[in-house]
Motif scaffolding. Structure first.
Motif, PDB file in Angstrom:
ATOM      1  N   ALA A 146      35.711   6.312 -27.849  1.00 33.68           N
ATOM      2  CA  ALA A 146      35.971   6.747 -26.467  1.00 33.68           C
ATOM      3  C   ALA A 146      34.611   6.940 -25.800  1.00 33.68           C
ATOM      4  N   PRO A 147      33.956   5.854 -25.396  1.00 35.62           N
ATOM      5  CA  PRO A 147      32.542   5.914 -25.011  1.00 35.62           C
ATOM      6  C   PRO A 147      32.225   6.626 -23.700  1.00 35.62           C
ATOM      7  N   GLU A 148      33.208   6.810 -22.828  1.00 34.46           N
ATOM      8  CA  GLU A 148      32.936   7.427 -21.529  1.00 34.46           C
ATOM      9  C   GLU A 148      32.850   8.943 -21.664  1.00 34.46           C
ATOM     10  N   GLY A 149      31.827   9.535 -21.066  1.00 36.27           N
ATOM     11  CA  GLY A 149      31.698  10.989 -21.029  1.00 36.27           C
ATOM     12  C   GLY A 149      30.991  11.578 -22.229  1.00 36.27           C
ATOM     13  N   HIS A 150      30.602  12.830 -22.070  1.00 33.65           N
ATOM     14  CA  HIS A 150      29.868  13.581 -23.086  1.00 33.65           C
ATOM     15  C   HIS A 150      30.812  14.100 -24.166  1.00 33.65           C
ATOM     16  N   LYS A 151      30.369  14.044 -25.399  1.00 29.85           N
ATOM     17  CA  LYS A 151      31.143  14.611 -26.502  1.00 29.85           C
ATOM     18  C   LYS A 151      31.331  16.100 -26.251  1.00 29.85           C
ATOM     19  N   GLN A 152      32.573  16.573 -26.383  1.00 27.59           N
ATOM     20  CA  GLN A 152      32.856  17.992 -26.175  1.00 27.59           C
ATOM     21  C   GLN A 152      33.514  18.642 -27.371  1.00 27.59           C
ATOM     22  N   TYR A 173      18.393  15.756 -27.417  1.00 23.03           N
ATOM     23  CA  TYR A 173      18.534  16.205 -28.800  1.00 23.03           C
ATOM     24  C   TYR A 173      17.276  15.788 -29.561  1.00 23.03           C
ATOM     25  N   VAL A 174      17.258  16.022 -30.874  1.00 26.08           N
ATOM     26  CA  VAL A 174      16.170  15.537 -31.719  1.00 26.08           C
ATOM     27  C   VAL A 174      16.763  14.894 -32.971  1.00 26.08           C
ATOM     28  N   ILE A 175      15.974  14.035 -33.573  1.00 27.66           N
ATOM     29  CA  ILE A 175      16.339  13.495 -34.884  1.00 27.66           C
ATOM     30  C   ILE A 175      16.078  14.624 -35.869  1.00 27.66           C
ATOM     31  N   ASP A 176      17.112  15.033 -36.624  1.00 25.69           N
ATOM     32  CA  ASP A 176      16.945  16.218 -37.461  1.00 25.69           C
ATOM     33  C   ASP A 176      17.190  16.015 -38.950  1.00 25.69           C
ATOM     34  N   ARG A 177      17.580  14.818 -39.347  1.00 20.47           N
ATOM     35  CA  ARG A 177      17.787  14.559 -40.774  1.00 20.47           C
ATOM     36  C   ARG A 177      17.984  13.069 -40.990  1.00 20.47           C
ATOM     37  N   ARG A 178      17.920  12.665 -42.227  1.00 21.89           N
ATOM     38  CA  ARG A 178      18.174  11.271 -42.574  1.00 21.89           C
ATOM     39  C   ARG A 178      18.935  11.233 -43.885  1.00 21.89           C
ATOM     40  N   ASN A 179      19.736  10.206 -44.043  1.00 26.59           N
ATOM     41  CA  ASN A 179      20.555  10.102 -45.246  1.00 26.59           C
ATOM     42  C   ASN A 179      20.493   8.676 -45.799  1.00 26.59           C
ATOM     43  N   PRO A 180      19.679   8.475 -46.836  1.00 19.58           N
ATOM     44  CA  PRO A 180      19.604   7.141 -47.445  1.00 19.58           C
ATOM     45  C   PRO A 180      20.847   6.800 -48.265  1.00 19.58           C
ATOM     46  N   GLY A 236      20.242  11.502 -38.500  1.00 17.40           N
ATOM     47  CA  GLY A 236      21.018  12.528 -37.814  1.00 17.40           C
ATOM     48  C   GLY A 236      20.456  12.929 -36.460  1.00 17.40           C
ATOM     49  N   ILE A 237      21.367  13.231 -35.553  1.00 13.93           N
ATOM     50  CA  ILE A 237      21.048  13.730 -34.213  1.00 13.93           C
ATOM     51  C   ILE A 237      21.496  15.189 -34.162  1.00 13.93           C
ATOM     52  N   SER A 238      20.714  16.040 -33.537  1.00 11.82           N
ATOM     53  CA  SER A 238      20.919  17.489 -33.568  1.00 11.82           C
ATOM     54  C   SER A 238      22.111  18.003 -32.748  1.00 11.82           C
ATOM     55  N   TYR A 239      23.097  17.170 -32.480  1.00 10.23           N
ATOM     56  CA  TYR A 239      24.337  17.631 -31.854  1.00 10.23           C
ATOM     57  C   TYR A 239      25.142  18.404 -32.878  1.00 10.23           C
ATOM     58  N   PRO A 240      25.725  19.534 -32.536  1.00 13.77           N
ATOM     59  CA  PRO A 240      25.786  20.183 -31.233  1.00 13.77           C
ATOM     60  C   PRO A 240      24.613  21.144 -31.013  1.00 13.77           C
ATOM     61  N   ASN A 241      24.201  21.267 -29.759  1.00 10.01           N
ATOM     62  CA  ASN A 241      23.196  22.275 -29.420  1.00 10.01           C
ATOM     63  C   ASN A 241      23.938  23.556 -28.987  1.00 10.01           C
ATOM     64  N   ALA A 242      23.192  24.583 -28.598  1.00 11.31           N
ATOM     65  CA  ALA A 242      23.804  25.868 -28.249  1.00 11.31           C
ATOM     66  C   ALA A 242      24.803  25.733 -27.103  1.00 11.31           C
ATOM     67  N   ALA A 243      24.474  24.930 -26.092  1.00 14.61           N
ATOM     68  CA  ALA A 243      25.390  24.745 -24.955  1.00 14.61           C
ATOM     69  C   ALA A 243      26.664  24.024 -25.383  1.00 14.61           C
ATOM     70  N   ASP A 244      26.538  23.026 -26.258  1.00 13.57           N
ATOM     71  CA  ASP A 244      27.710  22.301 -26.754  1.00 13.57           C
ATOM     72  C   ASP A 244      28.643  23.244 -27.517  1.00 13.57           C
ATOM     73  N   ASP A 261      27.874  16.047 -37.120  1.00 14.23           N
ATOM     74  CA  ASP A 261      27.606  14.849 -37.922  1.00 14.23           C
ATOM     75  C   ASP A 261      27.518  13.599 -37.059  1.00 14.23           C
ATOM     76  N   ILE A 262      26.696  13.678 -36.019  1.00 10.18           N
ATOM     77  CA  ILE A 262      26.451  12.523 -35.162  1.00 10.18           C
ATOM     78  C   ILE A 262      25.180  11.843 -35.663  1.00 10.18           C
ATOM     79  N   PHE A 263      25.276  10.557 -35.935  1.00  7.64           N
ATOM     80  CA  PHE A 263      24.179   9.789 -36.526  1.00  7.64           C
ATOM     81  C   PHE A 263      23.957   8.465 -35.800  1.00  7.64           C
ATOM     82  N   ILE A 264      22.767   7.933 -35.955  1.00  6.79           N
ATOM     83  CA  ILE A 264      22.485   6.518 -35.703  1.00  6.79           C
ATOM     84  C   ILE A 264      22.618   5.879 -37.068  1.00  6.79           C
ATOM     85  N   HIS A 265      23.434   4.851 -37.194  1.00 10.79           N
ATOM     86  CA  HIS A 265      23.639   4.250 -38.515  1.00 10.79           C
ATOM     87  C   HIS A 265      23.960   2.766 -38.430  1.00 10.79           C
ATOM     88  N   GLY A 266      23.848   2.123 -39.586  1.00  6.07           N
ATOM     89  CA  GLY A 266      24.238   0.722 -39.714  1.00  6.07           C
ATOM     90  C   GLY A 266      25.727   0.622 -39.971  1.00  6.07           C
TER      91      GLY A 266
END
Length: 131
Positions: A27-33, A45-52, A61-69, A83-88
């Motif tokens: 559901a690509p439209e809009g911000h994750k809530q 956000y920041v890159i906060d972890r990696r998982n080989p 890993g992306i630092s979602y959720p932040n305090a506002a989220d 558990d939001i990531f950039i992945h293959g």
């Protein structure tokens, strides 16, 4: 990263290093809530972890959720998810670039692309996700 245009830009100190086409949440439209909404977050956000050993071919890993989220979701009586990531691609299954917007809120690239990104991007790197 630019969701509407479906591309991820890696900026260097002086210039753009690389640009990659991406797939997003189903559901690509809009911000994750909320957990399970299928959206990809928008914001800073920041890159906060990696998982080989990810279920996908590498993941960052992306630092979602932040305090506002978290505050917004809790005010609605829901979980913001995480558990939001950039992945293959998945270890088995589909090519992430042949099926558009198939993740549960993550950012998908090809296996070769995540290998490049994984090698170039360090934990603590800021990531801005634009609508």
């Amino acid at each position: 990263m630019y969701k509407a245009q479906r591309f991820l830009v890696l900026d260097g100190a002086d210039d753009v290093l690389r640009t990659y086409p991406i797939g997003l949440g189903f559901a690509p439209e809009g911000h994750k809530q909320f957990e399970g909404d299928g959206r990809t977050p928008e914001g800073s956000y920041v890159i906060d972890r990696r998982n080989p050993d990810s279920l996908f071919h590498l993941s960052i890993g992306i630092s979602y959720p932040n305090a506002a989220d978290i505050a917004y979701a809790q005010a609605q009586g829901k979980s913001p998810g995480g558990d939001i990531f950039i992945h293959g691609g998945p270890r088995k299954g589909i090519d992430p670039m042949n099926v558009r917007d198939w993740t549960a809120g993550c950012i998908a690239v090809t296996d070769r692309q995540i290998e490049e990104i994984y090698a170039m991007v360090r934990d603590g790197t800021p990531i801005d996700i634009y609508a």
